[in-house]
Design an enzyme around this catalytic site. Structure first.
Site, PDB file in Angstrom:
ATOM      1  NE  ARG A 180      -3.667  -2.390   0.004  1.00 38.90           N
ATOM      2  CZ  ARG A 180      -3.371  -3.527  -0.626  1.00 38.90           C
ATOM      3  NH1 ARG A 180      -2.236  -3.637  -1.316  1.00 38.90           N
ATOM      4  NH2 ARG A 180      -4.179  -4.545  -0.579  1.00 38.90           N
ATOM      5  CB  SER A 229      -9.469  -1.212   3.498  1.00 37.64           C
ATOM      6  OG  SER A 229     -10.049  -2.375   2.969  1.00 37.64           O
ATOM      7  CD  GLU A 299      -5.757   0.076   2.442  1.00 37.03           C
ATOM      8  OE1 GLU A 299      -6.202  -0.167   1.309  1.00 37.03           O
ATOM      9  OE2 GLU A 299      -5.652  -0.790   3.326  1.00 37.03           O
TER      10      GLU A 299
END
Length: 325
Positions: A180, A229, A299
């Site tokens: 990520r 998320s 995130e």
């Protein structure tokens, strides 16, 4: 709140820009959370050349922020100073089928459209994008992935415009992808990318995508105002399990709530402010750290200014975050 009009400071060259320029544009209208203050100047370039001209002439001391489709993004209630660049589907939304099972996609293309175009052309390996909300630009920046495949597994090279207005090509290795996260050149604006797939049967690939859709809709609040998320999965752990164990499933602050369906999704359920959403997120981080000793990492990208008296501290008791991530 509102910012001073930047356009007056950018004369006379700004008259040659072909794209759209809007002072003090509310960003809540274009983020999936439907929250956030204004952009001092929102610029939607007409095409790559227009973007390069703008960046080449823009004074170096003016902040530039790039946003995509607004899916994995929380903009604070005080908005963003400087220039916010948003690439449109008209100028940056093309998909091109290449030889050797490759596909080129503009950064404004939704991930799902790339997955579908590849599948229909018999290009396998990109069906994972069916399970990721948002656009290609965000996927390239965040190394988006799901169900065992990440962007770095398929991206060959990307095209970008630097802060100085130079058009460059970056390889997969030059992006230095991690979970990520990417480490491409600071300030570069991505405009398109080439992906490598492999031969497949269209009906089989589309069948895989239908399974992904069914799984996602059964386990995630896909029709809610959410940023996807909320927290990254710590190594060896699932964020939703840690959040559940901390008693935070369904937890609410103001108009923001952690989803009852999937504990790692944060929702705007009742006209939440960005302050509500970020406060809830830091409350969850505080509780998870207290119960497990693990410090969850966001995130969702958070950026912009807090309104006076509405700062949010890390874990509620740490430092006030002042930059963009």
């Amino acid at each position: 709140m509102s910012y001073p009009d930047l356009i007056a400071q950018l004369q006379p060259w700004i008259g040659e820009v072909r794209g759209r320029l809007i002072p003090n544009q509310p960003l809540s209208e274009i983020t999936w959370f439907r929250v956030g203050g204004p952009a001092q100047l929102l610029f939607t370039p007409a095409d790559e050349a227009d973007l390069a001209f703008f960046l080449k002439n823009l004074p170096a001391d003016i902040r530039v922020t790039v946003i995509g489709l607004g899916s994995n993004l929380l903009i604070r209630d005080g908005g963003l100073d400087g220039v916010v660049i948003r690439l449109s589907g008209k100028g940056f939304g093309q998909i091109e089928l290449l030889d050797n099972h490759q596909i080129r996609a503009g950064v404004a293309v939704p991930d799902v459209r790339v997955a579908t175009a590849a599948a229909e052309a018999g290009i396998d390996g990109l069906s994972f994008y069916r399970g990721i909300p948002g656009g290609i630009g965000g996927a390239l920046y965040m190394n988006a992935g799901c169900y065992g495949t990440e962007t770095r597994d398929r991206m060959v090279e990307l095209r970008a415009v630097t802060r100085q207005g130079e058009i460059i090509t970056l390889s997969n290795a030059e992006m230095d992808y991690h979970y990520r996260h990417s480490n491409g050149p600071r300030g570069a604006v991505f405009v398109s990318a080439v992906y490598q797939g492999f031969a497949g049967e269209p009906e089989e690939i589309l069948g895989q995508m239908r399974e992904i859709t069914e799984k996602r809709e059964a386990s995630q609040p896909t029709k809610s105002r959410t940023g996807g998320s909320t927290f990254k999965n710590p190594e060896g752990h699932s964020s939703w399990k840690l959040i559940d164990a901390a008693g935070c499933r369904g937890l609410r602050v103001g108009g923001a709530q952690m989803s009852e369906l999937h504990a790692n999704f944060l929702l705007n359920v009742d006209d939440a402010s960005a302050h509500d959403i970020e406060t809830l997120g830091e409350t969850v981080r505080n509780k998870v750290r207290a119960t497990s000793g693990i410090a969850l990492q966001w995130e969702i990208r958070r950026m912009g200014h807090f309104l006076p008296g509405k700062q949010v501290r890390e874990f509620l008791d740490g430092d006030v975050f002042t930059g963009a991530v």
